[in-house]
Design a protein around this motif. Structure first.
Motif, short mmCIF file in Angstrom:
data_model
loop_
_atom_site.label_atom_id
_atom_site.label_comp_id
_atom_site.label_asym_id
_atom_site.label_seq_id
_atom_site.Cartn_x
_atom_site.Cartn_y
_atom_site.Cartn_z
N UNK A 168 0.87 -1.17 0.00
CA UNK A 168 0.00 0.00 0.00
C UNK A 168 0.91 1.22 0.00
N UNK A 169 0.38 2.40 -0.32
CA UNK A 169 1.22 3.60 -0.28
C UNK A 169 1.84 3.77 1.11
N UNK A 170 3.12 4.07 1.10
CA UNK A 170 3.90 4.23 2.34
C UNK A 170 3.89 2.94 3.17
N UNK A 223 9.83 2.49 5.53
CA UNK A 223 8.86 2.56 4.44
C UNK A 223 9.53 2.30 3.09
N UNK A 224 8.96 1.40 2.29
CA UNK A 224 9.52 1.10 0.98
C UNK A 224 9.61 2.35 0.12
N UNK A 236 4.97 4.01 -9.93
CA UNK A 236 4.01 3.88 -11.04
C UNK A 236 4.23 2.56 -11.79
N UNK A 237 5.49 2.23 -12.03
CA UNK A 237 5.80 0.98 -12.73
C UNK A 237 5.29 -0.24 -11.96
N UNK A 238 5.51 -0.24 -10.65
CA UNK A 238 5.02 -1.36 -9.82
C UNK A 238 3.50 -1.43 -9.89
N UNK A 250 -2.56 -7.33 1.79
CA UNK A 250 -1.65 -7.46 0.66
C UNK A 250 -0.22 -7.13 1.08
N UNK A 251 0.72 -7.97 0.64
CA UNK A 251 2.14 -7.85 0.97
C UNK A 251 2.99 -7.99 -0.28
N UNK A 252 4.13 -7.31 -0.29
CA UNK A 252 5.14 -7.55 -1.30
C UNK A 252 6.30 -8.30 -0.65
#
Length: 168
Positions: A52-54, A82-83, A97-99, A139-141
């Motif tokens: 998610x964002x941040x 934070x990623x 944006x690419x992700x 959701x996780x990366x």
């Protein structure tokens, strides 16, 4: 690895989300404890963060921390755990944006970006992320990044040399 198998006779117990001995969000920790040579051999590192964002990190491998020169606490503070903030600011919008675009069509993404080391040096990485939805719908990366700094710098030097030769 053979050294780890010798230390841990019998089957390896891999934590699952219903394993009470596993801390949530720390699925990689068992691997880092069980076979540190495996993660230490990754030419970059692995991490997990909220998709998610941040999104906040729940795991960052010690190999990545060593490569960047940070302790775990320094890393968390520098990048707000934070990623988004870990990705160098000039690369950030394009990478995010690419992700987002890639995961609209599947569960994997790839990208390249820079991360600032503790010494202030910008190091290039190739990122392969896997979007996973857990049993609770979160959701996780899960991400593996590979250090490509030498390759990128050699390519840049070659391009500059070719441009100079073309001008002559």
């Amino acid at each position: 690895c053979p050294a780890c198998r010798a230390r841990h006779a019998g089957p390896v117990r891999v934590p699952t989300t219903d394993d009470r001995s596993a801390r949530p969000g720390n699925e990689f920790q068992w691997l880092e404890n069980l076979c540190p040579q495996y993660l230490a051999a990754v030419p970059g590192g692995v991490f997990k963060y909220e998709a998610k964002p941040k999104g906040k990190f729940t795991f960052v491998s010690s190999q990545l921390l060593r490569l960047l020169g940070y302790t775990e606490e320094e890393f968390k503070k520098k990048f707000n755990n934070c990623f988004d903030d870990m990705v160098y600011e000039k690369d950030r919008a394009k990478v995010l944006k690419s992700i987002d675009d890639q995961i609209q069509n599947g569960e994997f993404d790839t990208c390249e970006y820079r991360i600032e080391t503790k010494s202030g040096f910008l190091r290039w990485f190739y990122d392969v992320g896997h979007l996973v939805v857990d049993e609770q719908g979160k959701r996780w990366f899960y991400v593996v990044i590979v250090d490509i700094d030498d390759r990128k710098r050699l390519r840049e030097e070659r391009e500059i040399k070719e441009q100079l030769e073309a001008k002559l």
